[in-house]
Design a protein around this motif. Structure first.
Motif, PDB file in Angstrom:
ATOM      1  N   VAL A  28     -13.348 -52.234 -18.537  1.00  0.00           N
ATOM      2  CA  VAL A  28     -12.054 -52.235 -18.156  1.00  0.00           C
ATOM      3  C   VAL A  28     -11.113 -51.715 -19.201  1.00  0.00           C
ATOM      4  O   VAL A  28     -10.312 -50.724 -18.671  1.00  0.00           O
ATOM      5  CB  VAL A  28     -11.585 -53.542 -17.465  1.00  0.00           C
ATOM      6  N   ALA A  29     -11.050 -52.078 -20.336  1.00  0.00           N
ATOM      7  CA  ALA A  29     -10.303 -51.356 -21.362  1.00  0.00           C
ATOM      8  C   ALA A  29     -10.630 -50.130 -21.813  1.00  0.00           C
ATOM      9  O   ALA A  29      -9.413 -49.441 -21.799  1.00  0.00           O
ATOM     10  CB  ALA A  29     -10.330 -52.350 -22.803  1.00  0.00           C
ATOM     11  N   LEU A  30     -11.790 -49.686 -21.861  1.00  0.00           N
ATOM     12  CA  LEU A  30     -12.203 -48.239 -21.875  1.00  0.00           C
ATOM     13  C   LEU A  30     -11.436 -47.261 -20.761  1.00  0.00           C
ATOM     14  O   LEU A  30     -10.719 -46.291 -21.087  1.00  0.00           O
ATOM     15  CB  LEU A  30     -13.667 -47.882 -21.953  1.00  0.00           C
ATOM     16  N   SER A  31     -11.387 -47.697 -19.483  1.00  0.00           N
ATOM     17  CA  SER A  31     -10.887 -46.969 -18.272  1.00  0.00           C
ATOM     18  C   SER A  31      -9.273 -46.875 -18.533  1.00  0.00           C
ATOM     19  O   SER A  31      -8.938 -45.930 -18.342  1.00  0.00           O
ATOM     20  CB  SER A  31     -11.285 -47.540 -17.115  1.00  0.00           C
ATOM     21  N   ARG A  32      -8.613 -48.239 -18.967  1.00  0.00           N
ATOM     22  CA  ARG A  32      -7.359 -48.016 -19.051  1.00  0.00           C
ATOM     23  C   ARG A  32      -6.848 -47.154 -20.334  1.00  0.00           C
ATOM     24  O   ARG A  32      -5.791 -46.480 -20.042  1.00  0.00           O
ATOM     25  CB  ARG A  32      -6.903 -49.555 -19.462  1.00  0.00           C
ATOM     26  N   MET A  33      -7.406 -47.332 -21.391  1.00  0.00           N
ATOM     27  CA  MET A  33      -7.340 -46.471 -22.276  1.00  0.00           C
ATOM     28  C   MET A  33      -7.256 -44.882 -22.051  1.00  0.00           C
ATOM     29  O   MET A  33      -6.537 -44.100 -22.765  1.00  0.00           O
ATOM     30  CB  MET A  33      -8.041 -46.895 -23.530  1.00  0.00           C
ATOM     31  N   GLY A  41      -4.284 -42.197 -21.995  1.00  0.00           N
ATOM     32  CA  GLY A  41      -4.065 -41.084 -22.862  1.00  0.00           C
ATOM     33  C   GLY A  41      -4.682 -41.197 -24.235  1.00  0.00           C
ATOM     34  O   GLY A  41      -4.369 -40.427 -25.065  1.00  0.00           O
ATOM     35  N   ASP A  42      -5.204 -42.617 -24.451  1.00  0.00           N
ATOM     36  CA  ASP A  42      -5.541 -43.066 -25.943  1.00  0.00           C
ATOM     37  C   ASP A  42      -6.857 -42.569 -26.228  1.00  0.00           C
ATOM     38  O   ASP A  42      -7.192 -42.411 -27.242  1.00  0.00           O
ATOM     39  CB  ASP A  42      -5.350 -44.469 -25.715  1.00  0.00           C
ATOM     40  N   LEU A  43      -7.754 -42.371 -25.342  1.00  0.00           N
ATOM     41  CA  LEU A  43      -9.294 -41.987 -25.318  1.00  0.00           C
ATOM     42  C   LEU A  43      -9.333 -40.707 -24.433  1.00  0.00           C
ATOM     43  O   LEU A  43      -8.746 -40.492 -23.425  1.00  0.00           O
ATOM     44  CB  LEU A  43     -10.069 -42.961 -25.065  1.00  0.00           C
ATOM     45  N   LEU A  44     -10.285 -39.780 -24.784  1.00  0.00           N
ATOM     46  CA  LEU A  44     -11.047 -38.940 -23.968  1.00  0.00           C
ATOM     47  C   LEU A  44     -12.385 -39.406 -23.674  1.00  0.00           C
ATOM     48  O   LEU A  44     -13.171 -39.806 -24.507  1.00  0.00           O
ATOM     49  CB  LEU A  44     -11.182 -37.738 -24.698  1.00  0.00           C
ATOM     50  N   GLN A  45     -13.060 -39.203 -22.409  1.00  0.00           N
ATOM     51  CA  GLN A  45     -14.223 -39.618 -22.136  1.00  0.00           C
ATOM     52  C   GLN A  45     -15.013 -38.246 -21.674  1.00  0.00           C
ATOM     53  O   GLN A  45     -14.530 -37.081 -21.218  1.00  0.00           O
ATOM     54  CB  GLN A  45     -14.460 -40.254 -20.689  1.00  0.00           C
ATOM     55  N   ASP A  46     -16.286 -38.177 -22.283  1.00  0.00           N
ATOM     56  CA  ASP A  46     -17.165 -37.086 -22.090  1.00  0.00           C
ATOM     57  C   ASP A  46     -18.740 -37.787 -21.818  1.00  0.00           C
ATOM     58  O   ASP A  46     -19.068 -37.985 -22.490  1.00  0.00           O
ATOM     59  CB  ASP A  46     -17.396 -36.355 -23.280  1.00  0.00           C
ATOM     60  N   GLY A  47     -18.808 -37.952 -20.354  1.00  0.00           N
ATOM     61  CA  GLY A  47     -20.019 -38.593 -20.104  1.00  0.00           C
ATOM     62  C   GLY A  47     -19.965 -40.196 -20.433  1.00  0.00           C
ATOM     63  O   GLY A  47     -19.096 -40.904 -20.311  1.00  0.00           O
ATOM     64  N   ARG A  48     -21.191 -40.546 -21.317  1.00  0.00           N
ATOM     65  CA  ARG A  48     -20.962 -41.919 -21.721  1.00  0.00           C
ATOM     66  C   ARG A  48     -20.222 -41.966 -22.967  1.00  0.00           C
ATOM     67  O   ARG A  48     -20.326 -43.010 -23.814  1.00  0.00           O
ATOM     68  CB  ARG A  48     -22.591 -42.047 -21.803  1.00  0.00           C
ATOM     69  N   PHE A  49     -19.586 -40.862 -23.653  1.00  0.00           N
ATOM     70  CA  PHE A  49     -19.121 -40.966 -24.748  1.00  0.00           C
ATOM     71  C   PHE A  49     -17.490 -41.074 -24.798  1.00  0.00           C
ATOM     72  O   PHE A  49     -17.203 -40.737 -23.777  1.00  0.00           O
ATOM     73  CB  PHE A  49     -19.354 -39.787 -25.653  1.00  0.00           C
ATOM     74  N   ARG A  82     -16.038 -40.873 -32.371  1.00  0.00           N
ATOM     75  CA  ARG A  82     -16.439 -40.747 -30.974  1.00  0.00           C
ATOM     76  C   ARG A  82     -17.926 -41.520 -30.811  1.00  0.00           C
ATOM     77  O   ARG A  82     -18.752 -41.431 -31.874  1.00  0.00           O
ATOM     78  CB  ARG A  82     -16.994 -39.288 -30.860  1.00  0.00           C
ATOM     79  N   LEU A  83     -17.903 -42.514 -30.088  1.00  0.00           N
ATOM     80  CA  LEU A  83     -19.047 -43.547 -29.971  1.00  0.00           C
ATOM     81  C   LEU A  83     -19.443 -43.351 -28.393  1.00  0.00           C
ATOM     82  O   LEU A  83     -18.602 -43.527 -27.452  1.00  0.00           O
ATOM     83  CB  LEU A  83     -18.676 -44.821 -30.487  1.00  0.00           C
ATOM     84  N   PRO A  84     -20.809 -43.704 -28.020  1.00  0.00           N
ATOM     85  CA  PRO A  84     -21.186 -43.998 -26.821  1.00  0.00           C
ATOM     86  C   PRO A  84     -20.839 -45.343 -26.466  1.00  0.00           C
ATOM     87  O   PRO A  84     -20.407 -46.452 -27.202  1.00  0.00           O
ATOM     88  CB  PRO A  84     -22.733 -44.244 -26.956  1.00  0.00           C
ATOM     89  N   VAL A  85     -20.510 -45.540 -25.336  1.00  0.00           N
ATOM     90  CA  VAL A  85     -20.181 -46.866 -24.413  1.00  0.00           C
ATOM     91  C   VAL A  85     -20.989 -47.953 -24.849  1.00  0.00           C
ATOM     92  O   VAL A  85     -20.499 -49.365 -25.053  1.00  0.00           O
ATOM     93  CB  VAL A  85     -19.735 -46.670 -23.121  1.00  0.00           C
TER      94      VAL A  85
END
Length: 242
Positions: free
Chosen positions: A46-51, A55-63, A24-27
């Protein structure tokens, strides 16, 4: 090993998170890792949004964190660095596919599962390996296979794995680790070498010593990587905090 200018934003993000505990890392830090390879901030975002959408990543605020599927991949990666083995008594595990009419996607997923379990395919539908690993059979395997414990009359190892090829690449990676360690400030080079070593360790069949050729470099590569990783992570995290 990947060249710097071929590393995609997705690969950079995945490698960064797979190497982090917890994953888990901040953007901000992911953007800085992308910058090591000349990847623009917008491209990383853009890559983060697509991931996340895939379903590759979970977003929690800025992490951002790995999804459950990819945390399983990280667990396999960690296991490849410190494998759980047991004394070998000469028995081989054999899994024979008995399920019928599997869809292509199901066949591909099954093959990936068997590879992750470090079995090799002797012929289509027949997978095997020495019974020296401590692990359970997943339901995806037991539902499709008949499992057999046996002792081949002749050693099938040369038919199943290219041990000379794995060992040769391991020795190249040992040299690459030494070069990267000497140039610890080369963060991009160290990042690529680290990812390459982890991929290679995932391909180690983890055979018992009795079946390995003399001078097998598996343990040495793991020890060198552990030394490198401790030092490299310190340098990388200092860079990410700046």
């Amino acid at each position: 090993m990947e060249e710097r200018n071929t590393l995609s934003a997705r690969s950079a993000v995945l490698s960064a998170l797979l190497g982090s505990h917890p994953p888990r890392l901040p953007v901000r830090q992911l953007v800085r890792i992308g910058a090591l390879f000349g990847i623009a901030e917008g491209t990383v975002r853009v890559a983060l949004s697509r991931m996340v959408a895939a379903g590759d990543l979970l977003q929690d605020g800025r992490f951002y964190a790995l999804s459950e599927r990819l945390t399983e991949r990280q667990a396999r990666q960690d296991e490849s660095r410190d494998p759980h083995t047991r004394p070998w008594d000469g028995t081989w595990e054999v899994a024979v596919v008995t399920a019928e009419r599997r869809a292509p996607a199901d066949r591909a997923a099954f093959r990936a599962t068997m590879t992750a379990l470090r079995l090799a395919e002797l012929r289509e539908g027949t997978w095997m390996r020495p019974a020296n690993l401590v692990r359970a059979w997943p339901k995806a395997v037991t539902a499709q296979c008949t499992l057999i414990d046996g002792r081949p009359h002749d050693d099938p190892t040369p038919l199943l794995w290219d041990l000379d090829g794995w060992a040769a690449e391991a020795r190249k990676l040992e040299q690459a680790l030494d070069r990267a360690f000497d140039r610890a400030g080369g963060l991009a080079e160290g990042f690529l070498v680290s990812a390459a070593v982890l991929r290679h360790l995932l391909a180690d069949p983890l055979l018992p010593e009795e079946l390995l050729p003399a001078g097998w470099p598996g343990a040495e590569l793991r020890a060198r990587y552990d030394d490198f990783d401790r030092h490299y992570r310190e340098v990388l995290y200092e860079h990410l905090k700046d």
